[in-house]
Design a protein around this motif. Structure first.
Motif, PDB file in Angstrom:
ATOM      1  N   PHE A  33       0.764  -1.377  -0.120  1.00 22.43           N
ATOM      2  CA  PHE A  33       0.112  -0.027   0.067  1.00 22.43           C
ATOM      3  C   PHE A  33       0.874   1.402  -0.006  1.00 22.43           C
ATOM      4  CE2 PHE A  33      -3.639  -2.331   1.504  1.00 22.43           C
ATOM      5  CZ  PHE A  33      -3.248  -3.514   2.122  1.00 22.43           C
ATOM      6  N   TYR A  35       0.340   5.413   1.131  1.00 24.37           N
ATOM      7  CA  TYR A  35      -0.340   6.412   1.668  1.00 24.37           C
ATOM      8  C   TYR A  35       0.374   7.527   1.721  1.00 24.37           C
ATOM      9  CZ  TYR A  35      -3.140   2.523   3.929  1.00 24.37           C
ATOM     10  OH  TYR A  35      -4.047   1.396   4.310  1.00 24.37           O
ATOM     11  N   GLN A  37       0.419  11.147   4.569  1.00 23.84           N
ATOM     12  CA  GLN A  37      -0.046  11.228   5.729  1.00 23.84           C
ATOM     13  C   GLN A  37      -0.151  12.864   5.851  1.00 23.84           C
ATOM     14  OE1 GLN A  37       2.081  10.013   9.118  1.00 23.84           O
ATOM     15  NE2 GLN A  37       0.110  10.142  10.452  1.00 23.84           N
ATOM     16  N   GLY A  40      -3.914  16.800  10.402  1.00 21.53           N
ATOM     17  CA  GLY A  40      -5.441  16.794  10.357  1.00 21.53           C
ATOM     18  C   GLY A  40      -6.372  15.988   9.302  1.00 21.53           C
ATOM     19  N   LEU A  41      -5.796  15.300   8.413  1.00 18.67           N
ATOM     20  CA  LEU A  41      -6.413  14.373   7.534  1.00 18.67           C
ATOM     21  C   LEU A  41      -6.170  12.979   7.597  1.00 18.67           C
ATOM     22  CD1 LEU A  41      -5.793  16.586   4.227  1.00 18.67           C
ATOM     23  CD2 LEU A  41      -7.893  16.678   5.823  1.00 18.67           C
ATOM     24  N   GLY A  42      -5.151  12.855   8.588  1.00 15.81           N
ATOM     25  CA  GLY A  42      -4.916  11.245   8.839  1.00 15.81           C
ATOM     26  C   GLY A  42      -4.195  10.569   7.442  1.00 15.81           C
ATOM     27  N   LEU A  43      -4.288   9.305   7.472  1.00 16.00           N
ATOM     28  CA  LEU A  43      -3.674   8.394   6.267  1.00 16.00           C
ATOM     29  C   LEU A  43      -4.649   8.336   5.362  1.00 16.00           C
ATOM     30  CD1 LEU A  43      -1.720   7.694   8.924  1.00 16.00           C
ATOM     31  CD2 LEU A  43      -1.360   5.615   7.523  1.00 16.00           C
ATOM     32  N   ASP A  59      -8.184   5.995  -2.603  1.00 14.53           N
ATOM     33  CA  ASP A  59      -9.153   7.170  -2.327  1.00 14.53           C
ATOM     34  C   ASP A  59      -8.491   8.421  -3.267  1.00 14.53           C
ATOM     35  OD1 ASP A  59      -9.521   6.322   0.969  1.00 14.53           O
ATOM     36  OD2 ASP A  59     -10.830   5.972  -0.566  1.00 14.53           O
ATOM     37  N   LEU A  90       4.047   7.134   3.085  1.00 16.73           N
ATOM     38  CA  LEU A  90       4.109   5.862   3.987  1.00 16.73           C
ATOM     39  C   LEU A  90       3.633   4.583   3.073  1.00 16.73           C
ATOM     40  CD1 LEU A  90       2.391   7.163   7.148  1.00 16.73           C
ATOM     41  CD2 LEU A  90       4.831   6.358   7.006  1.00 16.73           C
ATOM     42  N   GLN A 107      -1.638  -4.131   8.642  1.00 17.03           N
ATOM     43  CA  GLN A 107      -0.547  -3.625   7.790  1.00 17.03           C
ATOM     44  C   GLN A 107       0.547  -3.195   8.623  1.00 17.03           C
ATOM     45  OE1 GLN A 107      -2.581  -0.767   5.219  1.00 17.03           O
ATOM     46  NE2 GLN A 107      -4.219  -1.955   5.019  1.00 17.03           N
ATOM     47  N   HIS A 108       1.599  -3.495   8.145  1.00 16.15           N
ATOM     48  CA  HIS A 108       2.971  -2.942   8.610  1.00 16.15           C
ATOM     49  C   HIS A 108       3.422  -1.796   7.870  1.00 16.15           C
ATOM     50  CE1 HIS A 108       2.757  -6.318  11.568  1.00 16.15           C
ATOM     51  NE2 HIS A 108       2.121  -7.069  10.624  1.00 16.15           N
ATOM     52  N   PHE A 109       3.831  -0.749   8.491  1.00 15.83           N
ATOM     53  CA  PHE A 109       4.432   0.388   7.659  1.00 15.83           C
ATOM     54  C   PHE A 109       5.819   0.636   7.650  1.00 15.83           C
ATOM     55  CE2 PHE A 109       0.527   2.761   6.795  1.00 15.83           C
ATOM     56  CZ  PHE A 109      -0.617   2.157   7.622  1.00 15.83           C
ATOM     57  N   GLY A 110       6.268   1.191   6.787  1.00 16.11           N
ATOM     58  CA  GLY A 110       7.784   1.863   6.895  1.00 16.11           C
ATOM     59  C   GLY A 110       7.876   2.901   7.555  1.00 16.11           C
ATOM     60  N   ASP A 111       8.876   3.885   7.655  1.00 15.81           N
ATOM     61  CA  ASP A 111       9.280   4.808   8.409  1.00 15.81           C
ATOM     62  C   ASP A 111       8.911   6.086   7.688  1.00 15.81           C
ATOM     63  OD1 ASP A 111      11.841   3.766  10.654  1.00 15.81           O
ATOM     64  OD2 ASP A 111       9.803   3.986  10.867  1.00 15.81           O
TER      65      ASP A 111
END
Lengths: 118, 116
Positions: A33, A35, A37, A40-43, A59, A90, A107-111
């Motif tokens: 995935f 994303y 970030q 105020g809008l999140g991911l 989206d 991300l 889900q596992h994320f990178g930095d």
């Protein structure tokens, strides 16, 4: 532990440039995935891929494309960078349990890559 | 569209006390929920998840409670430590939506500050 690695922590590019963000995961996950970030809008999901060469729009896909030529690597491409694409990007991955239709797995994320478009 | 939100944007807790972070969701079809922790300069880190067939799940110093009747999710952190200071956010998905549980909807987060 799952390791999701994003190639750059910080990146500065100019308006109109073609920008590549790279992500690699080492756990043989089917799903990957991208994303962005923003405060105020999140991911918000840009694109995701559930298999090699397969992709689905999230989206906010406008202005972006993706490439997944190998299972472990998922690239995000800004075709012609614009200032409103300045953001934290991300990458994440998740696996699909054998026999399951959907992953139902975290889900596992990178930095992240903090991208600035000047 | 469906949304996931948080009751409080910031929360300060004395070190050693317990903390509770809340999350409301609006999609009655949501059946999978995750809590993430994000420290400054890092990506979100998975803490704990829960499926809709459960009301409670415990991990190491953390407990997630799910109330499907009022569509509310909470994360309890026991005996908070300075390292717990971070932004916490919940995410939800529905197996009934397009692409099922692959597509998470995220809340905007609560900033937890542990006071020494």
């Amino acid at each position: 532990d799952v390791k999701v690695t994003q190639s750059s922590r910080y990146l500065v590019k100019r308006t109109g440039e073609k920008v590549f963000l790279e992500c690699v995961q080492d756990m043989d996950h089917e799903n990957m995935f991208w994303y962005r970030q923003d405060p105020g809008l999140g991911l918000r999901l840009i694109y995701f891929s559930y298999d090699v060469k397969m992709k689905e729009k999230g989206d906010i896909p406008e202005g972006y494309s993706v490439s997944r030529e190998k299972k472990e690597r998922f690239s995000l491409i800004l075709e012609s960078a614009s200032t409103n694409q300045t953001s934290m990007y991300l990458c994440a991955s998740s696996f699909v349990a054998q026999g399951a239709i959907y992953s139902n797995q975290p889900q596992h994320f990178g930095d992240g890559t903090r991208l600035s478009i000047l | 569209g469906e949304s996931v939100g948080l009751h409080l944007p910031t929360l300060s807790v004395q070190e050693g006390d317990n903390s509770i972070i809340n999350c409301a969701y609006s999609n009655s079809a949501s059946d999978y929920f995750i809590w993430y922790k994000q420290e400054s300069g890092k990506g979100p880190q998975f803490i704990i998840d829960i499926r809709s067939n459960m009301d409670k799940r415990q991990g190491q110093r953390v407990t997630v409670l799910l109330n499907k009747t009022v569509k509310h999710l909470s994360l309890q952190i026991a005996a908070t430590q300075p390292g717990d200071s971070a932004v916490y956010f919940c995410a939800e998905s529905s197996s009934q939506s397009n692409f099922g549980n692959e597509k998470l909807t995220f809340g905007t987060g609560t900033r937890l500050t542990i006071i020494p």
